[in-house]
Design a protein around this motif. Structure first.
Motif, PDB file in Angstrom:
ATOM      1  N   UNK A 103       9.648   4.282   2.945  1.00  0.00           N
ATOM      2  CA  UNK A 103       9.388   5.133   1.791  1.00  0.00           C
ATOM      3  C   UNK A 103       9.788   6.582   2.081  1.00  0.00           C
ATOM      4  N   UNK A 104       9.444   7.082   3.265  1.00  0.00           N
ATOM      5  CA  UNK A 104       9.808   8.461   3.624  1.00  0.00           C
ATOM      6  C   UNK A 104      11.322   8.633   3.668  1.00  0.00           C
ATOM      7  N   UNK A 105      12.019   7.643   4.205  1.00  0.00           N
ATOM      8  CA  UNK A 105      13.486   7.711   4.237  1.00  0.00           C
ATOM      9  C   UNK A 105      14.059   7.724   2.816  1.00  0.00           C
ATOM     10  N   UNK A 106      13.492   6.887   1.952  1.00  0.00           N
ATOM     11  CA  UNK A 106      13.966   6.836   0.565  1.00  0.00           C
ATOM     12  C   UNK A 106      13.693   8.157  -0.149  1.00  0.00           C
ATOM     13  N   UNK A 149      16.729   5.935  -4.715  1.00  0.00           N
ATOM     14  CA  UNK A 149      16.306   5.310  -3.461  1.00  0.00           C
ATOM     15  C   UNK A 149      14.873   4.812  -3.532  1.00  0.00           C
ATOM     16  N   UNK A 150      13.999   5.599  -4.146  1.00  0.00           N
ATOM     17  CA  UNK A 150      12.603   5.164  -4.285  1.00  0.00           C
ATOM     18  C   UNK A 150      12.524   3.961  -5.227  1.00  0.00           C
ATOM     19  N   UNK A 171      11.774  -1.946  -5.722  1.00  0.00           N
ATOM     20  CA  UNK A 171      12.341  -3.246  -6.075  1.00  0.00           C
ATOM     21  C   UNK A 171      12.265  -4.214  -4.903  1.00  0.00           C
ATOM     22  N   UNK A 172      12.404  -3.700  -3.680  1.00  0.00           N
ATOM     23  CA  UNK A 172      12.401  -4.540  -2.489  1.00  0.00           C
ATOM     24  C   UNK A 172      11.035  -4.611  -1.811  1.00  0.00           C
ATOM     25  N   UNK A 213       7.201  -6.461   2.266  1.00  0.00           N
ATOM     26  CA  UNK A 213       5.810  -6.792   2.551  1.00  0.00           C
ATOM     27  C   UNK A 213       5.648  -8.226   3.051  1.00  0.00           C
ATOM     28  N   UNK A 214       6.585  -9.104   2.728  1.00  0.00           N
ATOM     29  CA  UNK A 214       6.477 -10.500   3.153  1.00  0.00           C
ATOM     30  C   UNK A 214       7.107 -10.763   4.519  1.00  0.00           C
TER      31      UNK A 214
END
Length: 123
Positions: free
Chosen positions: A46-49, A58-59, A64-65, A70-71
């Motif tokens: 998230x920080x990179x995005x 990017x966020x 979307x991913x 998370x899986x």
């Protein structure tokens, strides 16, 4: 760590925040909280995005991913030095197929992460 250099299941659960289930059936339970290395990975992504040139796009891609990220489960891990782990992450289906001897892991997407155990940062 066990004698054969495999991480104990309890330690893996504490670090990763989840358990690889032998069953692929979906139970009607709320998802477990995001903890451990998985939380660090999601925060890093998230920080990179958010710090990219086109952060709104990017966020959006991150969200979307998010379910796929998370899986992820740990397929393999290797010590690089006294403080860094190299983690190979992939889908739960990939590891279940690997355990059953049916896996062609070239067909599954894998993510590699370098994790600093002392600072708890993704490098």
């Amino acid at each position: 760590i066990r004698n054969n250099n495999h991480m104990d299941d309890t330690m893996m659960m504490m670090m990763w925040g989840g358990v690889v289930s032998e069953s692929t059936e979906q139970e009607h339970k709320p998802p477990p909280p995001i903890t451990g290395i998985k939380h660090r990975l999601l925060a890093y992504l998230f920080k990179e995005a958010s710090s990219s040139e086109n952060s709104s796009k990017s966020i959006g891609l991150f969200y979307q991913q998010l379910e796929q990220y998370n899986s992820l489960v740990i397929w393999k891990m290797q010590m690089l030095d006294e403080s860094h782990l190299l983690l190979k992450l992939g889908s739960q289906d990939g590891i279940l197929h690997m355990r059953q001897g049916m896996a062609d892991l070239h067909q599954h997407t894998a993510f590699f992460v370098v994790y600093n155990m002392y600072s708890t940062d993704i490098v």
